[in-house]
Design an enzyme around this catalytic site. Structure first.
Site, short mmCIF file in Angstrom:
data_model
loop_
_atom_site.label_atom_id
_atom_site.label_comp_id
_atom_site.label_asym_id
_atom_site.label_seq_id
_atom_site.Cartn_x
_atom_site.Cartn_y
_atom_site.Cartn_z
N LYS A 1 63.08 135.34 0.67
CA LYS A 1 62.52 136.54 0.06
C LYS A 1 62.75 137.80 0.90
CE LYS A 1 58.54 133.71 -1.31
NZ LYS A 1 58.53 132.89 -0.08
N HIS B 1 59.60 139.88 -2.36
CA HIS B 1 58.37 139.18 -1.95
C HIS B 1 57.12 139.78 -2.58
CE1 HIS B 1 56.63 136.59 1.52
NE2 HIS B 1 55.77 136.65 0.52
N LEU C 1 47.48 123.95 -4.41
CA LEU C 1 46.35 123.12 -3.99
C LEU C 1 45.18 123.96 -3.47
CD1 LEU C 1 48.24 120.26 -2.08
CD2 LEU C 1 47.61 120.38 -4.50
N ARG D 1 51.19 113.43 4.88
CA ARG D 1 50.70 114.25 3.77
C ARG D 1 51.87 114.80 2.96
NH1 ARG D 1 45.96 116.78 3.73
NH2 ARG D 1 45.26 114.78 4.54
#
Length: 315
Positions: free
Chosen positions: A86, A119, A220, A269
């Site tokens: 970006k 961005h 999340l 994870r």
């Protein structure tokens, strides 16, 4: 529920014909350079084939090193990985866009990127300082350039062939419409915060209608309060389908037709976040219709100042 399906390998075609973006992506907003390198490599080894970087994260060099390590190992090729980065706010002036783009390519050790995003729609004072402030600590904005002028400079990068697609980040529906209607090359991706607490249905509908991919960051909840992973609806579904709350949220994002980004520094994870599988349609509807909370975790859309990146320390 079928445990082994192809949801994690979902790809969404881009409207400019340059290919498709893997729906399940890994974000590289990780403050520690060593952790960035380790996590990026772990993400590719776990199966992620979409990486999201930015000059503002100040770690493109480490992302590039991890990418090259994996490519040199021979199991994954450059053409197998969709890589985005970006343009930051201090480089919105058209004459600054190409040098900023070239600097990102050099740090990433790439000949091209699959996607280059503006961005934020906010232009800051041009210069080397990413977070220019006045004596009162207020951001110094650049009123001498429009978002459309910056977009035109990105279009020229596509013309030169070193950037396959371009898009917008942290924009409103109105800003998306303005660039889509005026731009010679249409945005392929709109990258915004989105999750069950901020579903962005109106923007998603516009993107679907016009062939734009909506890419959700903070899918999340970015560990912010209130914790999305602890939501009772998500927790109940996770228990019912024997998946983690994170896997439920990521599956929901893909099944509603968006691409997404998830970030972690922990290899286990990272692997877990790739092991998503399809939710029953009633669970998808339960999340879409049953969660009424509305929370935005990142205020970047109001100021152009990223909510998930610490302020620069002044010497």
């Amino acid at each position: 529920m079928v445990e082994s399906d192809n949801l994690r390998y979902t790809k969404i075609a881009l409207n400019n014909g340059s290919g498709a973006i893997p729906a399940l992506g890994f974000g590289t907003l990780i403050p520690d350079p060593v952790a960035t390198r380790t996590a990026t490599r772990a993400a590719l080894e776990a199966g992620f084939r979409q990486l999201d970087a930015s000059e503002r994260y100040r770690n493109e060099k480490e992302v590039g090193e991890a990418i090259q390590e994996v490519f040199q190992a021979g199991a994954i090729r450059r053409e197998d990985v969709f890589i985005a980065t970006k343009l930051w706010n201090n480089n919105h002036r058209p004459e600054r866009v190409k040098p900023a783009f070239e600097a990102s390519l050099q740090k990433l050790q790439l000949d091209y990127v699959d996607l280059y995003l503006i961005h934020t729609p906010f232009a800051f004072r041009p210069g080397d300082e990413q977070d220019p402030r006045d004596a009162n600590g207020d951001v110094i904005y650049d009123k001498g350039v429009t978002l459309l002028e910056t977009w035109g400079a990105l279009e020229r990068l596509v013309d030169e062939g070193r950037c396959k697609a371009i898009g917008l980040s942290d924009v409103s529906l109105d800003q998306t419409k303005a660039i889509f209607e005026a731009g010679r090359i249409k945005p392929a991706v709109v990258h915004v915060e989105s999750h069950p607490y901020l579903p962005q249905w109106e923007l998603l509908d516009y993107c679907r209608t016009n062939g734009i991919v909506l890419q959700a960051f903070a899918a999340l909840g970015h560990s912010s309060e209130p914790k999305l992973l602890d939501d009772p609806v998500i927790a109940a579904i996770a228990e019912r389908v024997t998946k983690t709350p994170a896997q439920v949220l990521l599956a929901w994002a893909i099944q509603r037709g968006t691409a997404l980004l998830t970030t972690s520094k922990t290899p286990n994870r990272i692997k877990e976040n790739f092991e998503v599988s399809a939710l029953p349609q009633d669970a998808v509807r339960e999340i879409s219709d049953g969660i009424k909370s509305r929370v935005r975790f990142n205020t970047v859309v109001e100021t152009g100042v990223p909510g998930f990146i610490p302020r620069e320390k002044r010497v």
